[in-house]
Design a protein around this motif. Structure first.
Motif, PDB file in Angstrom:
ATOM      1  N   SER A  64      51.794  68.871  56.077  1.00 39.64           N
ATOM      2  CA  SER A  64      50.787  69.000  57.323  1.00 39.64           C
ATOM      3  C   SER A  64      51.584  69.891  58.279  1.00 39.64           C
ATOM      4  O   SER A  64      51.039  70.360  59.094  1.00 39.64           O
ATOM      5  CB  SER A  64      50.421  67.888  57.812  1.00 39.64           C
ATOM      6  OG  SER A  64      51.451  67.022  58.310  1.00 39.64           O
ATOM      7  N   SER A  65      53.056  69.943  58.094  1.00 41.52           N
ATOM      8  CA  SER A  65      53.740  70.239  59.248  1.00 41.52           C
ATOM      9  C   SER A  65      53.728  72.044  58.930  1.00 41.52           C
ATOM     10  O   SER A  65      54.116  72.677  59.868  1.00 41.52           O
ATOM     11  CB  SER A  65      55.209  69.879  59.004  1.00 41.52           C
ATOM     12  OG  SER A  65      55.735  70.143  57.715  1.00 41.52           O
ATOM     13  N   PHE A  66      53.288  72.438  57.942  1.00 40.96           N
ATOM     14  CA  PHE A  66      53.282  73.953  57.557  1.00 40.96           C
ATOM     15  C   PHE A  66      52.846  74.701  58.789  1.00 40.96           C
ATOM     16  O   PHE A  66      53.159  75.797  59.176  1.00 40.96           O
ATOM     17  CB  PHE A  66      52.843  74.383  56.582  1.00 40.96           C
ATOM     18  CG  PHE A  66      51.167  74.748  56.517  1.00 40.96           C
ATOM     19  CD1 PHE A  66      50.874  76.036  56.739  1.00 40.96           C
ATOM     20  CD2 PHE A  66      50.218  73.783  56.351  1.00 40.96           C
ATOM     21  CE1 PHE A  66      49.490  76.230  56.862  1.00 40.96           C
ATOM     22  CE2 PHE A  66      48.840  74.091  56.443  1.00 40.96           C
ATOM     23  CZ  PHE A  66      48.284  75.332  56.721  1.00 40.96           C
ATOM     24  N   CYS A  67      51.629  74.076  59.479  1.00 40.91           N
ATOM     25  CA  CYS A  67      51.249  75.066  60.639  1.00 40.91           C
ATOM     26  C   CYS A  67      51.583  74.676  62.178  1.00 40.91           C
ATOM     27  O   CYS A  67      51.078  75.513  63.010  1.00 40.91           O
ATOM     28  CB  CYS A  67      49.522  74.946  60.735  1.00 40.91           C
ATOM     29  SG  CYS A  67      48.909  73.112  60.513  1.00 40.91           S
ATOM     30  N   VAL A  68      52.530  73.620  62.022  1.00 42.08           N
ATOM     31  CA  VAL A  68      53.047  73.201  63.452  1.00 42.08           C
ATOM     32  C   VAL A  68      54.634  73.558  63.504  1.00 42.08           C
ATOM     33  O   VAL A  68      55.051  73.316  64.488  1.00 42.08           O
ATOM     34  CB  VAL A  68      52.663  72.134  63.852  1.00 42.08           C
ATOM     35  CG1 VAL A  68      50.999  71.989  64.111  1.00 42.08           C
ATOM     36  CG2 VAL A  68      53.199  70.938  62.893  1.00 42.08           C
ATOM     37  N   THR A  69      55.337  73.773  62.408  1.00 39.00           N
ATOM     38  CA  THR A  69      56.650  74.045  62.502  1.00 39.00           C
ATOM     39  C   THR A  69      57.134  75.042  63.450  1.00 39.00           C
ATOM     40  O   THR A  69      58.247  74.673  64.057  1.00 39.00           O
ATOM     41  CB  THR A  69      57.261  74.118  61.156  1.00 39.00           C
ATOM     42  OG1 THR A  69      56.913  73.047  60.238  1.00 39.00           O
ATOM     43  CG2 THR A  69      58.550  74.347  60.870  1.00 39.00           C
ATOM     44  N   ASP A  70      56.625  76.185  63.350  1.00 35.32           N
ATOM     45  CA  ASP A  70      56.930  77.249  64.449  1.00 35.32           C
ATOM     46  C   ASP A  70      56.767  76.888  66.036  1.00 35.32           C
ATOM     47  O   ASP A  70      57.178  77.591  66.682  1.00 35.32           O
ATOM     48  CB  ASP A  70      56.494  78.438  63.858  1.00 35.32           C
ATOM     49  CG  ASP A  70      57.185  78.747  62.615  1.00 35.32           C
ATOM     50  OD1 ASP A  70      58.161  78.401  62.218  1.00 35.32           O
ATOM     51  OD2 ASP A  70      56.481  79.367  61.660  1.00 35.32           O
ATOM     52  N   TRP A  71      56.005  75.931  66.180  1.00 33.30           N
ATOM     53  CA  TRP A  71      55.811  75.301  67.626  1.00 33.30           C
ATOM     54  C   TRP A  71      57.080  74.359  67.784  1.00 33.30           C
ATOM     55  O   TRP A  71      57.002  73.759  68.822  1.00 33.30           O
ATOM     56  CB  TRP A  71      54.437  74.778  67.889  1.00 33.30           C
ATOM     57  CG  TRP A  71      53.390  75.954  68.122  1.00 33.30           C
ATOM     58  CD1 TRP A  71      53.726  77.034  68.980  1.00 33.30           C
ATOM     59  CD2 TRP A  71      52.296  76.034  67.531  1.00 33.30           C
ATOM     60  NE1 TRP A  71      52.471  77.799  68.911  1.00 33.30           N
ATOM     61  CE2 TRP A  71      51.878  77.067  67.972  1.00 33.30           C
ATOM     62  CE3 TRP A  71      51.542  75.264  66.496  1.00 33.30           C
ATOM     63  CZ2 TRP A  71      50.352  77.787  67.576  1.00 33.30           C
ATOM     64  CZ3 TRP A  71      50.189  75.541  66.244  1.00 33.30           C
ATOM     65  CH2 TRP A  71      49.431  76.722  66.974  1.00 33.30           C
ATOM     66  N   GLY A  72      57.759  74.011  66.941  1.00 34.23           N
ATOM     67  CA  GLY A  72      58.988  73.017  67.098  1.00 34.23           C
ATOM     68  C   GLY A  72      58.766  71.596  66.535  1.00 34.23           C
ATOM     69  O   GLY A  72      59.667  70.615  66.665  1.00 34.23           O
ATOM     70  N   GLY A  83      52.748  61.075  49.246  1.00 28.79           N
ATOM     71  CA  GLY A  83      53.447  62.319  49.389  1.00 28.79           C
ATOM     72  C   GLY A  83      53.669  62.979  50.739  1.00 28.79           C
ATOM     73  O   GLY A  83      54.010  63.904  50.578  1.00 28.79           O
ATOM     74  N   THR A  84      53.250  62.341  51.709  1.00 34.51           N
ATOM     75  CA  THR A  84      53.367  62.951  53.072  1.00 34.51           C
ATOM     76  C   THR A  84      54.502  62.691  53.727  1.00 34.51           C
ATOM     77  O   THR A  84      55.328  61.782  53.330  1.00 34.51           O
ATOM     78  CB  THR A  84      52.110  62.370  53.873  1.00 34.51           C
ATOM     79  OG1 THR A  84      52.362  60.767  54.231  1.00 34.51           O
ATOM     80  CG2 THR A  84      50.950  62.592  53.500  1.00 34.51           C
ATOM     81  N   ARG A  85      55.016  63.571  54.758  1.00 34.50           N
ATOM     82  CA  ARG A  85      56.283  63.662  55.409  1.00 34.50           C
ATOM     83  C   ARG A  85      56.122  62.836  56.760  1.00 34.50           C
ATOM     84  O   ARG A  85      54.930  62.935  57.136  1.00 34.50           O
ATOM     85  CB  ARG A  85      56.749  65.058  55.594  1.00 34.50           C
ATOM     86  CG  ARG A  85      57.092  65.369  53.982  1.00 34.50           C
ATOM     87  CD  ARG A  85      57.386  66.848  54.249  1.00 34.50           C
ATOM     88  NE  ARG A  85      58.424  67.398  55.118  1.00 34.50           N
ATOM     89  CZ  ARG A  85      59.839  67.363  54.615  1.00 34.50           C
ATOM     90  NH1 ARG A  85      59.923  67.199  53.263  1.00 34.50           N
ATOM     91  NH2 ARG A  85      60.829  67.682  55.298  1.00 34.50           N
ATOM     92  N   GLU A  86      57.117  62.291  57.290  1.00 37.74           N
ATOM     93  CA  GLU A  86      57.179  61.600  58.516  1.00 37.74           C
ATOM     94  C   GLU A  86      57.695  62.588  59.535  1.00 37.74           C
ATOM     95  O   GLU A  86      58.639  63.210  59.571  1.00 37.74           O
ATOM     96  CB  GLU A  86      58.054  60.541  58.550  1.00 37.74           C
ATOM     97  CG  GLU A  86      57.672  59.151  57.450  1.00 37.74           C
ATOM     98  CD  GLU A  86      56.464  58.670  57.795  1.00 37.74           C
ATOM     99  OE1 GLU A  86      55.809  58.783  58.859  1.00 37.74           O
ATOM    100  OE2 GLU A  86      55.821  58.183  56.948  1.00 37.74           O
ATOM    101  N   TYR A  87      56.924  62.540  60.682  1.00 38.66           N
ATOM    102  CA  TYR A  87      57.255  63.580  61.860  1.00 38.66           C
ATOM    103  C   TYR A  87      58.465  62.791  62.527  1.00 38.66           C
ATOM    104  O   TYR A  87      58.479  61.599  62.885  1.00 38.66           O
ATOM    105  CB  TYR A  87      56.228  63.794  62.694  1.00 38.66           C
ATOM    106  CG  TYR A  87      55.165  64.806  62.295  1.00 38.66           C
ATOM    107  CD1 TYR A  87      55.347  66.012  62.494  1.00 38.66           C
ATOM    108  CD2 TYR A  87      54.076  64.431  61.343  1.00 38.66           C
ATOM    109  CE1 TYR A  87      54.392  67.094  62.036  1.00 38.66           C
ATOM    110  CE2 TYR A  87      53.334  65.492  60.941  1.00 38.66           C
ATOM    111  CZ  TYR A  87      53.543  66.792  61.127  1.00 38.66           C
ATOM    112  OH  TYR A  87      52.892  67.827  60.816  1.00 38.66           O
TER     113      TYR A  87
END
Length: 340
Positions: A64-72, A83-87
């Motif tokens: 899910s982070s693919f679309c927000v990674t470049d905002w930090g 299979g989800t990742r933890e923020y």
């Protein structure tokens, strides 16, 4: 001469047209933790999964982070069975932080990585199998920038700041969809996570969710196989039944409406019928088969795609996945599941 076998694309097109396909379409999808950290790794994992089970559509599931990674935003893999990742870092802490984010260029960074993944998948399947890219709603992306424990508070205490952020997110999402469409994908899997009565009122959802959703969905009208995923319990099905998509998917085995009722409400195709945990992980192949049969009977096998209400847990046994896939097959007498 024998009639040529239908391709997956043929089967989905027939289903979406309201006609009876040669067999009920079936599709399951899952996360691929660790592999999802590079476009080549994710594409290879998706290809292996699809080539093993031969589903009727491919739903591409990046982190899910693919679309927000470049905002930090930052996340890490900690073994979640879905299979989800933890923020581990969410960059919005104060209302004024929303003013710091700017529209992203989908031709750069993490968004471009996902475009690369889509190009690899389209090249592999040559349009014979529909490919749907996951797109998170602007409100869902805002949650991943804020933290799910903070979103509702921001929505009620700092609505204008949140609206400013949602506008930037929506603009970026529209630009990403434009680039994704150029790869030749067939649709998007649009994930809506806050249309739940336990989280928001209907008015709050219309104001902060649906208002932006409709802007995004206007951009995918040229694609022919778009699916709405309505996530969670006690969902606002009536609030989204007019969304301009072809397919709707929700946790139909644990929250209303039933598949049959939903078909009367939604003009397109319903997708579901299998419990992701009780059946696909903890059940047996025979139980999966029986649940699939029940869903097919309930829908008369029309305007219906067999699937789970959400992602297939990565712990689902191979035999259960195979049972779901084979449950739609017919032998010479027309009985289902002959090969399970």
């Amino acid at each position: 001469m024998p009639t040529p076998a239908a391709t997956h694309r043929d089967r989905i097109e027939t289903c979406l047209n309201g006609q009876t396909p040669d067999q009920v379409p079936v599709a399951l999808w899952r996360h691929f933790p660790v592999d999802d950290q590079t476009p080549e790794g994710l594409a290879a994992a998706v290809i292996q999964f699809q080539n093993t089970y031969d589903f009727d559509l491919i739903k591409v599931t990046p982190a899910s982070s693919f679309c927000v990674t470049d905002w930090g935003a930052r996340d890490e893999w900690r073994g979640n069975p879905e299979g989800t990742r933890e923020y581990t870092r969410q960059p919005i802490r104060f209302p004024e932080d929303w003013a710091k984010i700017r529209p992203l260029d989908p031709r750069k960074g993490s968004l471009n990585d996902q475009i690369t993944c889509l190009r690899l998948l389209v090249a592999e399947y040559h349009h014979a199998t529909p490919i749907l890219q996951t797109v998170f709603s602007p409100l869902s992306q805002a949650k991943n920038l804020l933290g799910k424990q903070n979103l509702v508070a921001f929505l009620r205490e700092f609505p204008q700041a949140l609206h400013a952020g949602l506008e930037v997110i929506t603009q970026t999402t529209l630009q990403f969809i434009e680039e994704a469409a150029k790869t030749g994908i067939d649709g998007i899997f649009y994930a809506v996570q806050y249309a739940q009565y336990g989280l928001l009122s209907e008015e709050e959802f219309r104001t902060f969710g649906k208002f932006y959703d409709l802007q995004v969905l206007e951009a995918v009208r040229s694609l022919w196989a778009n699916m709405l995923h309505l996530h969670g319990e006690h969902v606002m099905f009536d609030a989204v039944q007019d969304y301009p998509l072809q397919i709707i998917n929700w946790h139909d085995r644990s929250t209303p409406p039933t598949l049959a009722i939903a078909k009367n409400k939604f003009p397109g195709v319903v997708c579901g019928g299998l419990r992701q945990w009780d059946s696909m992980v903890l059940g047996t192949p025979r139980q999966v088969l029986e649940e699939a049969r029940m869903a097919i009977s309930e829908t008369q096998g029309q305007r219906f795609i067999l699937g789970t209400g959400c992602v297939l847990p990565i712990t689902a046994p191979h035999g259960n996945i195979l049972a779901a896939r084979r449950s739609v097959l017919k032998n010479s007498t027309g009985s289902l599941g002959a090969q399970v």
